[in-house]
Motif scaffolding. Structure first.
Motif, mmCIF file in Angstrom:
data_model
loop_
_atom_site.group_PDB
_atom_site.id
_atom_site.type_symbol
_atom_site.label_atom_id
_atom_site.label_comp_id
_atom_site.label_asym_id
_atom_site.label_seq_id
_atom_site.Cartn_x
_atom_site.Cartn_y
_atom_site.Cartn_z
ATOM 1 N N VAL A 46 0.886 -1.151 0.042
ATOM 2 C CA VAL A 46 -0.010 -0.028 0.003
ATOM 3 C C VAL A 46 0.782 1.125 0.055
ATOM 4 C CG1 VAL A 46 -1.929 -1.265 1.163
ATOM 5 C CG2 VAL A 46 -0.222 0.058 2.908
ATOM 6 N N THR A 47 2.076 1.037 0.281
ATOM 7 C CA THR A 47 3.107 2.245 0.163
ATOM 8 C C THR A 47 3.904 2.381 -1.149
ATOM 9 O OG1 THR A 47 4.982 1.132 1.220
ATOM 10 C CG2 THR A 47 3.334 2.678 2.800
ATOM 11 N N SER A 48 3.499 1.343 -2.015
ATOM 12 C CA SER A 48 4.385 1.325 -3.363
ATOM 13 C C SER A 48 3.677 2.067 -4.243
ATOM 14 C CB SER A 48 4.292 -0.231 -3.717
ATOM 15 O OG SER A 48 2.954 -0.718 -4.087
ATOM 16 N N GLU A 49 4.100 2.363 -5.510
ATOM 17 C CA GLU A 49 3.494 2.972 -6.513
ATOM 18 C C GLU A 49 2.323 2.403 -7.119
ATOM 19 O OE1 GLU A 49 6.581 4.313 -9.186
ATOM 20 O OE2 GLU A 49 7.492 5.710 -7.949
ATOM 21 N N SER A 50 2.030 1.065 -6.843
ATOM 22 C CA SER A 50 1.144 0.287 -7.441
ATOM 23 C C SER A 50 -0.359 0.692 -7.144
ATOM 24 C CB SER A 50 1.300 -1.186 -7.496
ATOM 25 O OG SER A 50 1.369 -1.586 -6.101
ATOM 26 N N LEU A 51 -0.308 1.195 -5.755
ATOM 27 C CA LEU A 51 -1.714 1.950 -5.115
ATOM 28 C C LEU A 51 -2.401 2.729 -5.846
ATOM 29 C CD1 LEU A 51 -3.391 1.550 -2.501
ATOM 30 C CD2 LEU A 51 -2.124 3.351 -1.620
ATOM 31 N N VAL A 52 -3.733 2.492 -6.040
ATOM 32 C CA VAL A 52 -4.408 3.512 -6.884
ATOM 33 C C VAL A 52 -5.735 3.702 -5.887
ATOM 34 C CG1 VAL A 52 -5.759 3.866 -9.115
ATOM 35 C CG2 VAL A 52 -3.570 2.279 -9.118
ATOM 36 N N LEU A 53 -6.008 4.794 -5.803
ATOM 37 C CA LEU A 53 -7.130 5.375 -5.180
ATOM 38 C C LEU A 53 -8.356 5.827 -6.248
ATOM 39 C CD1 LEU A 53 -5.903 7.535 -2.284
ATOM 40 C CD2 LEU A 53 -5.920 5.111 -2.171
ATOM 41 N N VAL A 54 -9.514 5.284 -6.110
ATOM 42 C CA VAL A 54 -10.474 5.625 -7.088
ATOM 43 C C VAL A 54 -11.779 6.454 -6.234
ATOM 44 C CG1 VAL A 54 -12.232 4.453 -8.667
ATOM 45 C CG2 VAL A 54 -10.036 3.440 -8.185
ATOM 46 N N THR A 110 -19.105 16.945 4.112
ATOM 47 C CA THR A 110 -19.422 16.072 3.083
ATOM 48 C C THR A 110 -18.874 14.804 3.012
ATOM 49 O OG1 THR A 110 -19.521 18.176 1.817
ATOM 50 C CG2 THR A 110 -18.933 16.266 0.519
ATOM 51 N N MET A 111 -19.518 13.824 2.690
ATOM 52 C CA MET A 111 -18.790 12.247 2.267
ATOM 53 C C MET A 111 -18.105 12.159 1.259
ATOM 54 S SD MET A 111 -18.568 10.464 5.239
ATOM 55 C CE MET A 111 -18.393 8.931 4.458
ATOM 56 N N VAL A 112 -16.570 12.028 0.998
ATOM 57 C CA VAL A 112 -16.230 11.335 -0.235
ATOM 58 C C VAL A 112 -15.787 9.905 0.172
ATOM 59 C CG1 VAL A 112 -14.651 11.742 -1.792
ATOM 60 C CG2 VAL A 112 -15.594 13.831 -0.908
ATOM 61 N N ASN A 113 -16.311 9.006 -0.826
ATOM 62 C CA ASN A 113 -16.218 7.771 -0.642
ATOM 63 C C ASN A 113 -14.995 7.408 -1.942
ATOM 64 O OD1 ASN A 113 -18.192 6.500 1.518
ATOM 65 N ND2 ASN A 113 -19.471 7.319 0.128
ATOM 66 N N LEU A 114 -14.014 6.544 -1.251
ATOM 67 C CA LEU A 114 -13.084 6.055 -2.200
ATOM 68 C C LEU A 114 -12.977 4.457 -2.080
ATOM 69 C CD1 LEU A 114 -11.640 8.733 -0.611
ATOM 70 C CD2 LEU A 114 -10.332 8.654 -2.687
ATOM 71 N N LYS A 115 -12.316 3.929 -3.146
ATOM 72 C CA LYS A 115 -11.788 2.410 -3.015
ATOM 73 C C LYS A 115 -10.369 2.538 -3.535
ATOM 74 C CE LYS A 115 -13.927 0.902 -7.219
ATOM 75 N NZ LYS A 115 -14.929 0.027 -8.163
ATOM 76 N N PHE A 116 -9.615 1.425 -2.851
ATOM 77 C CA PHE A 116 -8.445 1.279 -3.474
ATOM 78 C C PHE A 116 -8.179 0.062 -4.303
ATOM 79 C CE2 PHE A 116 -8.072 -0.680 0.697
ATOM 80 C CZ PHE A 116 -7.514 -1.771 0.447
ATOM 81 N N LEU A 117 -7.272 0.289 -5.300
ATOM 82 C CA LEU A 117 -6.930 -0.930 -6.284
ATOM 83 C C LEU A 117 -5.520 -1.010 -6.273
ATOM 84 C CD1 LEU A 117 -9.513 -0.414 -9.123
ATOM 85 C CD2 LEU A 117 -9.712 -1.794 -7.183
#
Length: 465
Positions: A46-54, A110-117
């Motif tokens: 999760v600290t690598s460059e492959s983490l994406v937040l959507v 305000t709620m901002v929902n995100l998911k990670f990939l």
């Protein structure tokens, strides 16, 4: 973490990580080390460059560990985080989403929902696969880790600050999961860690991780530690699973309305103060749960509302009792004979007191009023109850029962208004109808039958956490 005020944003990041571990079941120390290494690998991911937040309901993707790369031109690491709202699509009437940009002006948090990939391919060359062979007896453990992180930010904070904070929260939560797994490990059996968020009296949001399937009584050491850490008293629960914070953008699955009184405008009485119920309750009324109790079940419904309060404040794990269970409890304590079960007989405040004690172990005070005209003089007693205890109050008189949720009372003039939740409502769970038509509303002393006697049941809170 402080729950933000109107100008701020709550970011909630969720996703699933796959935990896979080879345990050497013959060596406790090596098994523990293997679990720790697996969690360390997940933190590295999760600290690598492959983490994406959507960002949910938008086309925005963020790479927080790549200098905050984004898919949207104009979004940079210095962009105020509140600007992310304009890229989120909002519901437009039915189930279809509108392409209109979300209005930046908002009356509340305000709620901002995100998911990670995780990206599964990387640029550049590839290395040959490695094959390892072990001759020791091992046990393979695989389980999903459902990560759920919350970050409260000022709307002026930059996206870089928010994204860095979310990555840090991910790492901390994995550390909490590791601790929970190790603490409750039994040999090669690992329990899935679950995430819960709690809102403290100081308006802070705190996250705790508990293992699935472990009873509340077995989690007492963890709760004691949390109470000490945040300086909370030990006379009421704050960190039981049922105390978990309910996010405003999520519906309740059981269909009951919660706290309809919060949508009312308080009365204006000169030199008065408000004293209202603490915490969360469900509104129970006639004709719910496929039970036709119109004309006889108002006290049952008021009792159910009270029981829901004790359940949702974490004092009990017991479900809200049905009419039959309420009647059986009165038979069990010797108050009624067996023919009472399945009948349509009324109950009153004394029976409510008995059922609360029998089913929940909750004691109650009874306040007797010889006629309704005297209720206007009970402001001090009711104000003290809501200020010190905070439970809903059941009031029965004549053939009617209601739930009192609070009072507006002036100590100098004696003027009073009662916050009433009326169980006689027979319609659907329509908040606007319930508040507009006064099924939940502020009532004056004239609301009560001036000549009827009333008994008020004031439930007390157990000293527990």
């Amino acid at each position: 973490m402080v729950v933000p005020e109107n100008s701020a944003v709550i970011f909630r990041l969720r996703g699933v990580l796959d935990f896979t571990c080879q345990l050497d079941i013959s060596n406790e120390t090596q098994g523990r080390g293997a679990i720790c290494r697996c969690f360390e690998e997940l933190r590295s991911k999760v600290t690598s460059e492959s983490l994406v937040l959507v960002v949910s309901s938008s086309s925005v993707l963020l790479w927080p560990n790549k200098g905050l790369q984004t898919t949207v031109e104009g979004l940079t690491q210095d962009t105020p985080c509140r600007d992310i709202q304009q890229y989120i699509e909002v519901e437009d009437g039915g189930s279809k989403k509108s392409s209109k940009k979300k209005d930046k002006k908002n009356s509340g948090p305000t709620m901002v929902n995100l998911k990670f990939l995780m990206e599964v391919t990387e640029a550049g060359g590839t290395s040959a696969p490695s094959l390892f062979v072990t001759t020791r007896q091992q046990h393979c453990v695989r389980m999903p880790l459902y990560v759920d992180c919350v970050l409260s930010a000022n709307g002026h904070d930059t996206l870089q600050i928010v994204c860095s904070g979310l990555v840090g929260a991910l790492c901390r939560q994995l550390g909490d999961m590791e601790e929970a797994v190790l603490r409750h490990r039994k040999g090669s059996s690992l329990l899935v860690p679950q995430v819960f968020h709690f809102q403290l009296p100081s308006s802070h949001l705190v996250t705790a991780v508990y293992p699935a399937g472990v009873a509340e009584r077995e989690l007492l050491p963890e709760r004691e530690e949390l109470h000490r850490k945040y300086g909370l008293p030990s006379n009421r629960p704050c960190f039981r699973r049922s105390n978990a914070f309910h996010f405003p953008d999520e519906p309740y699955r059981d269909g009951y309305l919660r706290n309809p009184h919060t949508h009312l405008t308080p009365p204006t009485l000169e030199d008065s103060n408000l004293y209202v119920v603490r915490g969360v309750y469900s509104y129970h009324h006639y004709m719910q749960d496929r039970v036709d109790d119109d004309g006889w079940g108002c006290a049952y419904r008021s009792l159910q509302t009270i029981c829901s309060w004790f359940q949702q404040q974490g004092y009990t794990e017991r479900a809200v009792p049905t009419h039959t269970q309420i009647q059986q409890a009165l038979v069990d304590v010797g108050d009624k004979d067996s023919s009472f079960v399945g009948s349509r007989q009324w109950i009153g405040s004394i029976e409510v007191q008995a059922v609360l004690n029998q089913l929940l172990g909750v004691t109650s005070k009874i306040l007797f009023v010889s006629q309704g005209s005297e209720l206007a003089s009970k402001g001090r007693e009711l104000a003290n109850h809501f200020e010190t205890t905070g439970t809903p109050v059941m009031i029965g008189g004549g053939v009617l029962a209601h739930t009192i949720l609070g009072v507006a009372w002036s100590e100098t003039s004696g003027q009073i208004r009662f916050l009433i939740l009326d169980p006689h409502y027979t319609g659907g769970e329509d908040l606007q109808t319930i508040t507009d038509k006064g099924w939940c509303g502020w009532k004056g002393p004239e609301f009560w039958d001036q000549n009827a006697y009333y008994n008020l049941c004031l439930p007390q809170t157990p000293k527990t956490f």
